[in-house]
Scaffold this motif. Sequence first.
Motif, PDB file in Angstrom:
ATOM      1  N   MET A  88      -4.598  11.551   7.025  1.00  0.00           N
ATOM      2  CA  MET A  88      -4.090  10.842   5.857  1.00  0.00           C
ATOM      3  C   MET A  88      -2.588  10.553   5.963  1.00  0.00           C
ATOM      4  O   MET A  88      -2.108   9.577   5.373  1.00  0.00           O
ATOM      5  N   ILE A  89      -1.850  11.351   6.706  1.00  0.00           N
ATOM      6  CA  ILE A  89      -0.408  11.108   6.858  1.00  0.00           C
ATOM      7  C   ILE A  89      -0.140   9.744   7.496  1.00  0.00           C
ATOM      8  O   ILE A  89       0.563   8.906   6.903  1.00  0.00           O
ATOM      9  N   PRO A  90      -0.662   9.453   8.707  1.00  0.00           N
ATOM     10  CA  PRO A  90      -0.408   8.124   9.274  1.00  0.00           C
ATOM     11  C   PRO A  90      -1.062   7.003   8.478  1.00  0.00           C
ATOM     12  O   PRO A  90      -0.560   5.870   8.446  1.00  0.00           O
ATOM     13  N   HIS A  91      -2.172   7.322   7.809  1.00  0.00           N
ATOM     14  CA  HIS A  91      -2.838   6.309   6.977  1.00  0.00           C
ATOM     15  C   HIS A  91      -1.926   5.915   5.816  1.00  0.00           C
ATOM     16  O   HIS A  91      -1.733   4.724   5.533  1.00  0.00           O
ATOM     17  N   HIS A  92      -1.353   6.904   5.153  1.00  0.00           N
ATOM     18  CA  HIS A  92      -0.409   6.629   4.067  1.00  0.00           C
ATOM     19  C   HIS A  92       0.842   5.938   4.590  1.00  0.00           C
ATOM     20  O   HIS A  92       1.390   5.047   3.927  1.00  0.00           O
ATOM     21  N   GLU A  93       1.310   6.337   5.748  1.00  0.00           N
ATOM     22  CA  GLU A  93       2.530   5.729   6.307  1.00  0.00           C
ATOM     23  C   GLU A  93       2.330   4.241   6.568  1.00  0.00           C
ATOM     24  O   GLU A  93       3.248   3.441   6.324  1.00  0.00           O
ATOM     25  N   GLN A  94       1.151   3.854   7.036  1.00  0.00           N
ATOM     26  CA  GLN A  94       0.897   2.429   7.239  1.00  0.00           C
ATOM     27  C   GLN A  94       0.798   1.694   5.901  1.00  0.00           C
ATOM     28  O   GLN A  94       1.278   0.559   5.774  1.00  0.00           O
ATOM     29  N   ALA A  95       0.212   2.332   4.907  1.00  0.00           N
ATOM     30  CA  ALA A  95       0.141   1.708   3.578  1.00  0.00           C
ATOM     31  C   ALA A  95       1.552   1.473   3.038  1.00  0.00           C
ATOM     32  O   ALA A  95       1.818   0.432   2.415  1.00  0.00           O
ATOM     33  N   LEU A  96       2.456   2.426   3.263  1.00  0.00           N
ATOM     34  CA  LEU A  96       3.843   2.256   2.821  1.00  0.00           C
ATOM     35  C   LEU A  96       4.503   1.101   3.561  1.00  0.00           C
ATOM     36  O   LEU A  96       5.261   0.317   2.961  1.00  0.00           O
ATOM     37  N   GLU A  97       4.245   0.993   4.856  1.00  0.00           N
ATOM     38  CA  GLU A  97       4.815  -0.110   5.647  1.00  0.00           C
ATOM     39  C   GLU A  97       4.339  -1.452   5.099  1.00  0.00           C
ATOM     40  O   GLU A  97       5.130  -2.404   4.962  1.00  0.00           O
ATOM     41  N   MET A  98       3.056  -1.532   4.762  1.00  0.00           N
ATOM     42  CA  MET A  98       2.510  -2.767   4.198  1.00  0.00           C
ATOM     43  C   MET A  98       3.106  -3.055   2.825  1.00  0.00           C
ATOM     44  O   MET A  98       3.470  -4.199   2.512  1.00  0.00           O
ATOM     45  N   ALA A  99       3.210  -2.020   2.002  1.00  0.00           N
ATOM     46  CA  ALA A  99       3.711  -2.201   0.642  1.00  0.00           C
ATOM     47  C   ALA A  99       5.167  -2.649   0.629  1.00  0.00           C
ATOM     48  O   ALA A  99       5.570  -3.479  -0.210  1.00  0.00           O
ATOM     49  N   ARG A 100       5.968  -2.140   1.556  1.00  0.00           N
ATOM     50  CA  ARG A 100       7.393  -2.486   1.584  1.00  0.00           C
ATOM     51  C   ARG A 100       7.645  -3.921   2.029  1.00  0.00           C
ATOM     52  O   ARG A 100       8.709  -4.482   1.758  1.00  0.00           O
ATOM     53  N   LEU A 101       6.658  -4.517   2.680  1.00  0.00           N
ATOM     54  CA  LEU A 101       6.791  -5.915   3.086  1.00  0.00           C
ATOM     55  C   LEU A 101       6.713  -6.856   1.883  1.00  0.00           C
ATOM     56  O   LEU A 101       7.218  -7.987   1.934  1.00  0.00           O
ATOM     57  N   ALA A 102       6.082  -6.388   0.819  1.00  0.00           N
ATOM     58  CA  ALA A 102       5.851  -7.252  -0.349  1.00  0.00           C
ATOM     59  C   ALA A 102       7.138  -7.610  -1.080  1.00  0.00           C
ATOM     60  O   ALA A 102       7.203  -8.652  -1.763  1.00  0.00           O
ATOM     61  N   ASP A 103       8.146  -6.810  -0.959  1.00  0.00           N
ATOM     62  CA  ASP A 103       9.373  -7.004  -1.735  1.00  0.00           C
ATOM     63  C   ASP A 103       9.993  -8.374  -1.497  1.00  0.00           C
ATOM     64  O   ASP A 103      10.400  -9.056  -2.452  1.00  0.00           O
ATOM     65  N   ASP A 104      10.059  -8.809  -0.227  1.00  0.00           N
ATOM     66  CA  ASP A 104      10.691 -10.101   0.051  1.00  0.00           C
ATOM     67  C   ASP A 104       9.722 -11.133   0.625  1.00  0.00           C
ATOM     68  O   ASP A 104      10.143 -12.191   1.102  1.00  0.00           O
ATOM     69  N   ARG A 105       8.435 -10.833   0.573  1.00  0.00           N
ATOM     70  CA  ARG A 105       7.449 -11.776   1.110  1.00  0.00           C
ATOM     71  C   ARG A 105       6.436 -12.241   0.058  1.00  0.00           C
ATOM     72  O   ARG A 105       5.956 -13.373   0.121  1.00  0.00           O
ATOM     73  N   ALA A 106       6.097 -11.381  -0.872  1.00  0.00           N
ATOM     74  CA  ALA A 106       5.087 -11.730  -1.887  1.00  0.00           C
ATOM     75  C   ALA A 106       5.652 -12.702  -2.904  1.00  0.00           C
ATOM     76  O   ALA A 106       6.850 -12.685  -3.221  1.00  0.00           O
ATOM     77  N   SER A 107       4.785 -13.550  -3.453  1.00  0.00           N
ATOM     78  CA  SER A 107       5.190 -14.479  -4.509  1.00  0.00           C
ATOM     79  C   SER A 107       4.541 -14.111  -5.842  1.00  0.00           C
ATOM     80  O   SER A 107       5.030 -14.511  -6.900  1.00  0.00           O
ATOM     81  N   ASN A 108       3.453 -13.353  -5.789  1.00  0.00           N
ATOM     82  CA  ASN A 108       2.736 -12.967  -6.999  1.00  0.00           C
ATOM     83  C   ASN A 108       3.330 -11.685  -7.580  1.00  0.00           C
ATOM     84  O   ASN A 108       3.459 -10.675  -6.881  1.00  0.00           O
ATOM     85  N   ALA A 109       3.661 -11.729  -8.863  1.00  0.00           N
ATOM     86  CA  ALA A 109       4.286 -10.567  -9.508  1.00  0.00           C
ATOM     87  C   ALA A 109       3.365  -9.345  -9.519  1.00  0.00           C
ATOM     88  O   ALA A 109       3.828  -8.206  -9.376  1.00  0.00           O
ATOM     89  N   ARG A 110       2.054  -9.573  -9.689  1.00  0.00           N
ATOM     90  CA  ARG A 110       1.116  -8.451  -9.706  1.00  0.00           C
ATOM     91  C   ARG A 110       1.011  -7.789  -8.336  1.00  0.00           C
ATOM     92  O   ARG A 110       0.854  -6.570  -8.236  1.00  0.00           O
ATOM     93  N   ILE A 111       1.073  -8.600  -7.285  1.00  0.00           N
ATOM     94  CA  ILE A 111       1.048  -8.055  -5.924  1.00  0.00           C
ATOM     95  C   ILE A 111       2.285  -7.178  -5.702  1.00  0.00           C
ATOM     96  O   ILE A 111       2.189  -6.057  -5.166  1.00  0.00           O
ATOM     97  N   LYS A 112       3.440  -7.670  -6.134  1.00  0.00           N
ATOM     98  CA  LYS A 112       4.676  -6.896  -5.988  1.00  0.00           C
ATOM     99  C   LYS A 112       4.607  -5.597  -6.780  1.00  0.00           C
ATOM    100  O   LYS A 112       5.025  -4.537  -6.303  1.00  0.00           O
TER     101      LYS A 112
END
Length: 228
Positions: free
Chosen positions: A80-104
């Motif tokens: 679960m540690i590396p699984h969570h770490e990849q989820a964090l990597e994906m989530a942090r990309l949303a800050d300057d790439r996502a356009s949908n407020a709900r996604i952010k």
Amino acid sequence: MTAFTHVPRRPLHRRLALVGIVAAGGLLVAGCGGDGDTKGMDHTSAKESATSEVTPTSEATAGSAAGAFNDADVSFAQMMIPHHEQALEMARLADDRASNARIKSLAGQIEKAQDPEITTLKSWLKGWGEPEKASSGEMPGMHHGASDKGAMGGMMSEGDMRKLKAAKGSAFDRAFASMMIDHHKGAIAMAKDEKKNGRNAKAKKLADDVVKNQSTEVATLRTLLDRL
């Protein structure tokens, strides 16, 4: 006329003192009696007192703090540690790439929940005396090919992550929602396995939280994906 020899009487206070000495001597003899004098005496309170003063060793205390665990608990934490770490990597990309407020918003929610869970999982492994990373032979899905998502709970491949990093706006929103659904489904499967086969109470509780929280997020992501 009969002559009487006069015997002087002891003063009263001396007579009382003598009586006291005799009584004390009797008590002393009774107190020094053999086993027959102590039969039926209750020593429970003394035993309890002695037991209550025994302090556990540092090893016992450490073991108690870590909690009982088995191989399923260790595997759950290590995976679960590396699984969570990849989820964090994906989530942090949303800050300057996502356009949908709900996604952010959802990306921020994922980061807030999973970052402290990583710290918790690492602390458990340390307390159990286990490494944070299992050997490659024990960690399925850690070697990804160009299009392989891996066998370990929906982990994204290197190719998937490159595509997500390259996307912007609505394209990112759709890719993020689709990938995170798969990612969460993998985490839910691992958590259900821990609930079934694990032993550690705290690990099983965290697994239960993962199932509940990420199932809710999957439902939200599916709704968003239908609207994007």
